[in-house]
Design an enzyme around this catalytic site. Structure first.
Site, PDB file in Angstrom:
ATOM      1  N   ARG A  58       0.801  -1.231   0.000  1.00 34.86           N
ATOM      2  CA  ARG A  58       0.000   0.000   0.000  1.00 34.86           C
ATOM      3  C   ARG A  58       0.831   1.278   0.000  1.00 34.86           C
ATOM      4  O   ARG A  58       0.589   2.192  -0.792  1.00 34.86           O
ATOM      5  CB  ARG A  58      -0.911   0.047   1.242  1.00 34.86           C
ATOM      6  CG  ARG A  58      -2.185  -0.708   1.133  1.00 34.86           C
ATOM      7  CD  ARG A  58      -2.567  -1.223   2.500  1.00 34.86           C
ATOM      8  NE  ARG A  58      -1.596  -2.239   2.874  1.00 34.86           N
ATOM      9  CZ  ARG A  58      -1.700  -3.514   2.518  1.00 34.86           C
ATOM     10  NH1 ARG A  58      -2.767  -3.920   1.915  1.00 34.86           N
ATOM     11  NH2 ARG A  58      -0.763  -4.384   2.816  1.00 34.86           N
ATOM     12  N   THR A  59       1.782   1.360   0.919  1.00 29.76           N
ATOM     13  CA  THR A  59       2.471   2.630   1.095  1.00 29.76           C
ATOM     14  C   THR A  59       3.286   2.965  -0.150  1.00 29.76           C
ATOM     15  O   THR A  59       3.214   4.078  -0.688  1.00 29.76           O
ATOM     16  CB  THR A  59       3.383   2.564   2.334  1.00 29.76           C
ATOM     17  OG1 THR A  59       2.614   2.069   3.429  1.00 29.76           O
ATOM     18  CG2 THR A  59       3.949   3.928   2.672  1.00 29.76           C
ATOM     19  N   LYS A  86      25.975  -3.234   0.749  1.00 29.65           N
ATOM     20  CA  LYS A  86      27.455  -3.219   0.717  1.00 29.65           C
ATOM     21  C   LYS A  86      28.022  -2.449   1.895  1.00 29.65           C
ATOM     22  O   LYS A  86      29.228  -2.256   1.985  1.00 29.65           O
ATOM     23  CB  LYS A  86      27.936  -2.557  -0.576  1.00 29.65           C
ATOM     24  CG  LYS A  86      27.493  -3.234  -1.845  1.00 29.65           C
ATOM     25  CD  LYS A  86      28.003  -2.404  -3.042  1.00 29.65           C
ATOM     26  CE  LYS A  86      27.192  -2.644  -4.280  1.00 29.65           C
ATOM     27  NZ  LYS A  86      27.396  -1.572  -5.279  1.00 29.65           N
ATOM     28  N   ARG A 107      11.454   3.488   3.655  1.00 26.23           N
ATOM     29  CA  ARG A 107      11.057   2.578   4.756  1.00 26.23           C
ATOM     30  C   ARG A 107      12.267   1.709   5.073  1.00 26.23           C
ATOM     31  O   ARG A 107      12.974   1.250   4.173  1.00 26.23           O
ATOM     32  CB  ARG A 107       9.878   1.708   4.330  1.00 26.23           C
ATOM     33  CG  ARG A 107       9.534   0.646   5.370  1.00 26.23           C
ATOM     34  CD  ARG A 107       8.316  -0.158   4.992  1.00 26.23           C
ATOM     35  NE  ARG A 107       7.084   0.602   5.150  1.00 26.23           N
ATOM     36  CZ  ARG A 107       5.863   0.096   5.007  1.00 26.23           C
ATOM     37  NH1 ARG A 107       5.712  -1.188   4.694  1.00 26.23           N
ATOM     38  NH2 ARG A 107       4.799   0.843   5.174  1.00 26.23           N
ATOM     39  N   HIS A 135       4.902   5.881  11.348  1.00 27.98           N
ATOM     40  CA  HIS A 135       4.424   5.755   9.961  1.00 27.98           C
ATOM     41  C   HIS A 135       3.494   6.957   9.745  1.00 27.98           C
ATOM     42  O   HIS A 135       2.268   6.822   9.697  1.00 27.98           O
ATOM     43  CB  HIS A 135       3.692   4.427   9.816  1.00 27.98           C
ATOM     44  CG  HIS A 135       3.395   4.012   8.405  1.00 27.98           C
ATOM     45  ND1 HIS A 135       3.547   4.859   7.311  1.00 27.98           N
ATOM     46  CD2 HIS A 135       2.929   2.828   7.915  1.00 27.98           C
ATOM     47  CE1 HIS A 135       3.192   4.201   6.223  1.00 27.98           C
ATOM     48  NE2 HIS A 135       2.823   2.969   6.557  1.00 27.98           N
TER      49      HIS A 135
HETATM   50  N1   CP Z   1      -0.433  -0.043   5.829  1.00 24.57           N
HETATM   51  C1   CP Z   1       0.783  -0.298   5.323  1.00 24.57           C
HETATM   52  O1   CP Z   1       1.796   0.320   5.722  1.00 24.57           O
HETATM   53  O2   CP Z   1       0.792  -1.261   4.353  1.00 24.57           O
HETATM   54  P1   CP Z   1       2.069  -1.736   3.529  1.00 24.57           P
HETATM   55  O3   CP Z   1       3.023  -2.390   4.529  1.00 24.57           O
HETATM   56  O4   CP Z   1       1.565  -2.678   2.502  1.00 24.57           O
HETATM   57  O5   CP Z   1       2.730  -0.514   2.944  1.00 24.57           O
END
Ligand code: CP
Length: 309
Positions: A58-59, A86, A107, A135
């Site tokens: 999603r993100t 590396k 991320r 998040h």
């Molecule tokens: N909600 C969320 O962060 O989903 P993903 O891990 O798929 O990005």
């Protein structure tokens, strides 16, 4: 011209109430005018780099979809394909990605890692999840979805159930909702409770907080129920995970206890804690919540790296 008060989005602490209201307004404008085939040309010629060193559906895709909807372009790399493997530092990675892009979305499994990328970067950096840390864009997407359904947030009773210890989405969401004066009921197994430091921060803001392990008993008092999965990837002992993973299940019997107006949210993915049999209930908002991620991320990208608003 309107901008956020901070050049990066690393934590929800970077956002004051004016910032949040501005993002919500922009996201609503984008949702009302969204045309899948016709981008809004706000970020024409701009490039977003995504670096995901943890899995995401999603993100990552909603940031990419948002950038395309603004007529920008996207460069993407996973952690496994990057020179992090590396031994390149996170700070150098931020500096390097800044040579290729106008905004970085990242991320990484380490708490605080995205802050380190931002230290090296010379362009805005958005935290798309740093381990058990935060998040922030998910929290704003959740806020947007709750506001779209309840209009007035002040005084709402928001229940949050599941893995409150490891769930970075709820660590960010509680801080954002606190700015709108909701109260909280945290529902978890005693070993997966919300970190004490976050509870103390809420109490210092005079936000009402209750903690319980009894979802059925709490259900009738809630205006919104936010469900989270138990995070397998954060457990060193898989047997403990197996014992806890289905401690709470939101199913037909449970939703009979909720108010007719109670919204049901989940950041997804779900892994058994919400029964698909309730997906058709009008209170189940989690797929609408996914779609709202496009509009919220369009707003964030436009406000952080656009100059035409
Ligand atoms: N909600 C969320 O962060 O989903 P993903 O891990 O798929 O990005």
């Amino acid at each position: 011209m309107q901008h956020l008060s901070h050049p990066h989005l690393l934590s929800v602490k970077d956002l004051n109430r004016l910032d949040l209201d501005l993002i919500l307004r922009r996201a609503k404008d984008f949702s009302e005018n969204f045309s899948p085939k016709t981008p809004v040309e706000l970020l024409h010629g701009r490039v977003m780099a995504t670096l995901f060193a943890e899995p995401s559906t999603r993100t990552r895709l909603s940031f990419e979809r948002a950038m395309l909807a603004l007529d920008g372009q996207v460069l993407s790399i996973t952690g496994a394909d990057s020179s992090l493997t590396k031994g390149e530092t996170l700070e150098d990675t931020g500096r390097v990605l800044s040579q290729f892009a106008d905004v970085i979305v990242a991320r990484h499994p380490e708490h605080g890692s995205i802050q380190r990328i931002a230290q090296g970067a010379t362009v805005p950096v958005i935290n798309a999840g740093d381990g058990i840390g935060e998040h922030p864009s998910q929290a704003i997407q959740d806020l947007y979805t709750i506001k779209a359904h309840h209009s007035n947030l002040e005084g709402l009773v928001v229940g949050i159930v599941g893995d409150l210890k490891h769930g970075r989405t709820v660590h960010s969401l509680t801080q954002v909702l606190a700015q709108y004066r909701v109260s909280f009921v945290f529902i978890s197994h005693p070993s997966l409770q919300m970190p004490r430091s976050l509870i103390a921060e809420l109490e210092a803001q005079k936000i009402a907080v209750q903690e319980t392990d009894d979802l059925r008993q709490a259900a009738a008092s809630l205006d919104a129920l936010y469900v989270t999965r138990v995070q397998r990837e954060r457990f060193s002992d898989i047997e403990t995970y197996e014992d806890l993973k289905l401690a709470y299940q939101v199913d037909i019997n449970l939703i009979k206890l909720l108010k007719p107006s109670c919204s049901i949210l989940h950041p997804l993915p779900r892994v058994g804690e919400i029964d698909p049999a309730i997906d058709g209930d009008k209170r189940a908002l989690y797929f609408e919540q996914v779609r709202n991620g496009i509009f919220v991320r369009m707003a964030l990208l436009a406000l952080l790296c656009g100059d035409n608003l």
